[in-house]
Design an enzyme around this catalytic site. Structure first.
Site, PDB file in Angstrom:
ATOM      1  CG  HIS A 256       0.092   4.655  12.418  1.00 50.67           C
ATOM      2  ND1 HIS A 256      -0.698   5.711  12.051  1.00 50.67           N
ATOM      3  CD2 HIS A 256       0.683   5.006  13.592  1.00 50.67           C
ATOM      4  CE1 HIS A 256      -0.579   6.664  12.953  1.00 50.67           C
ATOM      5  NE2 HIS A 256       0.244   6.266  13.904  1.00 50.67           N
ATOM      6  CG  ASP A 307       3.553   2.967  20.509  1.00 47.52           C
ATOM      7  OD1 ASP A 307       4.092   3.894  21.132  1.00 47.52           O
ATOM      8  OD2 ASP A 307       2.372   3.011  20.114  1.00 47.52           O
TER       9      ASP A 307
HETATM   10  C1  LIG Z   1      -2.997   0.973  14.935  1.00 52.45           C
HETATM   11  C2  LIG Z   1      -4.195   0.180  14.457  1.00 52.45           C
HETATM   12  C3  LIG Z   1      -5.306   0.258  15.521  1.00 52.45           C
HETATM   13  C4  LIG Z   1      -4.695   0.787  13.152  1.00 52.45           C
HETATM   14  O1  LIG Z   1      -5.910   0.198  12.860  1.00 52.45           O
HETATM   15  P1  LIG Z   1      -6.712   0.495  11.514  1.00 52.45           P
HETATM   16  O2  LIG Z   1      -6.276   1.715  10.850  1.00 52.45           O
HETATM   17  O3  LIG Z   1      -8.141   0.411  11.878  1.00 52.45           O
HETATM   18  O4  LIG Z   1      -6.239  -0.677  10.597  1.00 52.45           O
HETATM   19  P2  LIG Z   1      -7.068  -1.950  10.271  1.00 52.45           P
HETATM   20  O5  LIG Z   1      -7.556  -2.578  11.541  1.00 52.45           O
HETATM   21  O6  LIG Z   1      -8.087  -1.554   9.264  1.00 52.45           O
HETATM   22  O7  LIG Z   1      -5.976  -2.886   9.649  1.00 52.45           O
HETATM   23  C5  LIG Z   1      -6.075  -3.461   8.363  1.00 52.45           C
HETATM   24  C6  LIG Z   1      -5.806  -4.946   8.466  1.00 52.45           C
HETATM   25  O8  LIG Z   1      -4.524  -5.155   9.026  1.00 52.45           O
HETATM   26  C7  LIG Z   1      -4.621  -5.917  10.206  1.00 52.45           C
HETATM   27  N1  LIG Z   1      -3.708  -5.360  11.189  1.00 52.45           N
HETATM   28  C8  LIG Z   1      -3.461  -4.061  11.408  1.00 52.45           C
HETATM   29  N2  LIG Z   1      -2.576  -3.918  12.407  1.00 52.45           N
HETATM   30  C9  LIG Z   1      -2.272  -5.177  12.811  1.00 52.45           C
HETATM   31  C10 LIG Z   1      -1.413  -5.693  13.796  1.00 52.45           C
HETATM   32  N3  LIG Z   1      -0.706  -4.850  14.562  1.00 52.45           N
HETATM   33  N4  LIG Z   1      -1.342  -7.010  13.960  1.00 52.45           N
HETATM   34  C11 LIG Z   1      -2.056  -7.838  13.193  1.00 52.45           C
HETATM   35  N5  LIG Z   1      -2.891  -7.417  12.228  1.00 52.45           N
HETATM   36  C12 LIG Z   1      -2.992  -6.111  12.043  1.00 52.45           C
HETATM   37  C13 LIG Z   1      -6.047  -5.758  10.666  1.00 52.45           C
HETATM   38  O9  LIG Z   1      -6.452  -6.819  11.476  1.00 52.45           O
HETATM   39  C14 LIG Z   1      -6.767  -5.681   9.371  1.00 52.45           C
HETATM   40  O10 LIG Z   1      -6.908  -6.973   8.868  1.00 52.45           O
HETATM   41  P3  LIG Z   1      -8.234  -7.432   8.092  1.00 52.45           P
HETATM   42  O11 LIG Z   1      -8.322  -6.509   6.911  1.00 52.45           O
HETATM   43  O12 LIG Z   1      -7.981  -8.861   7.766  1.00 52.45           O
HETATM   44  O13 LIG Z   1      -9.347  -7.214   9.060  1.00 52.45           O
HETATM   45  C15 LIG Z   1      -3.812  -1.279  14.231  1.00 52.45           C
HETATM   46  O14 LIG Z   1      -2.812  -1.334  13.246  1.00 52.45           O
HETATM   47  C16 LIG Z   1      -3.373  -1.979  15.497  1.00 52.45           C
HETATM   48  O15 LIG Z   1      -4.221  -2.437  16.260  1.00 52.45           O
HETATM   49  N6  LIG Z   1      -2.050  -2.061  15.764  1.00 52.45           N
HETATM   50  C17 LIG Z   1      -1.529  -2.672  16.975  1.00 52.45           C
HETATM   51  C18 LIG Z   1      -1.599  -1.691  18.141  1.00 52.45           C
HETATM   52  C19 LIG Z   1      -0.599  -0.596  18.003  1.00 52.45           C
HETATM   53  O16 LIG Z   1       0.576  -0.814  17.739  1.00 52.45           O
HETATM   54  N7  LIG Z   1      -1.058   0.631  18.251  1.00 52.45           N
HETATM   55  C20 LIG Z   1      -0.209   1.812  18.213  1.00 52.45           C
HETATM   56  C21 LIG Z   1      -0.596   2.662  17.055  1.00 52.45           C
HETATM   57  S1  LIG Z   1       0.495   4.025  16.877  1.00 52.45           S
END
Ligand SMILES: CC(C)(COP(=O)(O)OP(=O)(O)OC[C@H]1O[C@@H](n2cnc3c(N)ncnc32)[C@H](O)[C@@H]1OP(=O)(O)O)[C@@H](O)C(=O)NCCC(=O)NCCS
Length: 374
Positions: A256, A307
């Site tokens: 998140h 979710d």
């Molecule tokens: C929600 C979300 C978009 C947040 O993204 P964000 O704040 O930009 O977080 P980041 O992408 O910077 O995540 C940090 C690291 O964790 C990883 N990560 C975060 N969520 C992940 C997940 N669900 N599965 C695998 N890896 C994940 C990222 O790939 C990143 O890795 P890296 O540093 O090696 O590149 C992301 O966690 C995600 O895509 N989750 C899955 C979709 C989801 O459940 N969405 C509902 C949100 S309420």
């Protein structure tokens, strides 16, 4: 503006405006009330009233509000008939986006942005739209809401055609409360950007639905179940997880932007999943989910977001997967409308700057003099 000015990709950590509606500081609160307490004891109707009016209702105010919602739930027959003409392969979320847009055409004054009546109407109408489309696709008769059921109960009744048990209604109610509002998330911010141009409430809500649909946002709840359905047994769970991580796949329902050590809403809803699974006598999915949760935490430092349990909750309630994100809409429309009204009341056009990374100062050559090789 200096190009050395701080830049935060994805607006991560940026305070992009003021709000009195909710905060995540010190645990999620709606107008100062802990969401955990609201989920425990309030109805979704009370929470919707709180979000739209800024205070909890008295018994009389709540009764009036519920009566207004029932009256407001009327959807013009033309919109229901129009939905039936949309090809059956078109998913629930896409049809809902179109149908909410269509509703504006039956509003005598669709241009107003700060009107609670419009918000109440959408709150009443969206469950009808969701259920009608679902039943049209199934070839079932479209049902009318039951006056003695709550929004949560009616959502389940209108979709499945069966009156829910008290606990099923409670579980749906809790999910709606937890989904209702969440500060400057992507769809709410979208609604505020649209509102800031002095566009209308319908346009802002339609844009918010479009933003919510994406799998990184609300669309994740559908993807969670699709991923869980790839795992046939507890024995396969660990292998499945490692394979997903090895190919750098996203584990849906985890991570998140603002909760790096877990989403408190997910903890509340998980309890309802466990109880629903136990009452069904089949806890296989819970065991698989528990295993994935442990692996994600221990191996990747990832925690579930809302979710993750909501997908299982809706599955246990017997709902088809492509209803999950529309159900999120049925709830979040309250938060969106609260923000639309707040933005309109204290408006300033939202128009940030961009960090330019393109070319500069190229010499323009007329078309005929330009290099014609591709
Ligand atoms: C929600 C979300 C978009 C947040 O993204 P964000 O704040 O930009 O977080 P980041 O992408 O910077 O995540 C940090 C690291 O964790 C990883 N990560 C975060 N969520 C992940 C997940 N669900 N599965 C695998 N890896 C994940 C990222 O790939 C990143 O890795 P890296 O540093 O090696 O590149 C992301 O966690 C995600 O895509 N989750 C899955 C979709 C989801 O459940 N969405 C509902 C949100 S309420």
């Amino acid at each position: 503006m200096s190009q050395a000015q701080p830049y935060f990709p994805g607006l991560d950590g940026v305070l992009a405006g003021e709000t009195a509606i909710s905060t995540i500081e010190g645990g999620l609160q709606y107008f100062g009330y802990a969401v955990r307490d609201l989920a425990e004891d309030a109805s979704f109707e009370e929470v919707a009233y709180l979000l739209l009016h800024g205070n909890l209702p008295t018994e009389e105010q709540l009764a009036d509000f519920e009566a207004v919602l029932i009256e407001a739930s009327h959807v013009p027959a033309e919109v229901i008939d129009f939905m039936a003409t949309i090809p059956l392969h078109v998913g629930e979320m896409d049809v809902l986006r179109t149908a909410v847009s269509a509703l504006a055409h039956w509003d005598e004054d669709p241009t107003e942005t700060s009107d609670i009546t419009k918000a109440e109407r959408l709150l009443g109408q969206i469950p009808i739209l969701i259920a009608a489309r679902y039943r049209q696709r199934q070839g079932f008769r479209v049902l009318r809401p039951q006056q003695d059921l709550s929004i949560a109960g009616n959502l389940l009744y209108l979709i499945t055609g069966e009156e829910p048990s008290e606990f099923q209604e409670k579980a749906m109610n809790v999910s709606l409360i937890l989904y209702a509002e969440h500060e400057f998330n992507a769809s709410t911010f979208t609604a505020r950007v649209v509102t800031s141009t002095k566009s209308d409430l319908y346009s802002a809500v339609v844009a918010a639905i479009a933003a919510l649909k994406g799998p990184l946002h609300g669309g994740a709840n559908e993807q969670v179940l699709r991923q869980l359905q790839q795992i046939d047994s507890l024995d396969e769970a660990e292998n499945w997880f490692h394979q997903l991580m090895a190919k750098k796949g996203l584990l849906m329902g985890f991570g998140h932007r603002v909760y790096k050590e877990g989403d408190p809403r997910a903890v509340v809803l998980k309890d309802y999943c466990v109880r629903l699974a136990e009452s069904s006598g089949n806890t296989r999915l819970e065991e698989i989910a528990e295993c994935i949760e442990r692996l994600a935490r221990d191996k990747r430092g990832l925690y579930p977001n809302l979710d993750w349990p909501s997908a299982r909750l809706y599955y246990y309630l017997g709902l088809d997967v492509d209803l999950y994100t529309p159900l999120f809409v049925a709830s979040r429309v309250t938060g969106w409308c609260a923000h639309i009204i707040e933005q309109a009341a204290h408006n300033r056009l939202i128009r940030p700057r961009a960090k330019y990374i393109g070319k500069s100062d190229l010499t323009f050559e007329p078309l005929s003099e330009r290099d014609q090789s591709e």
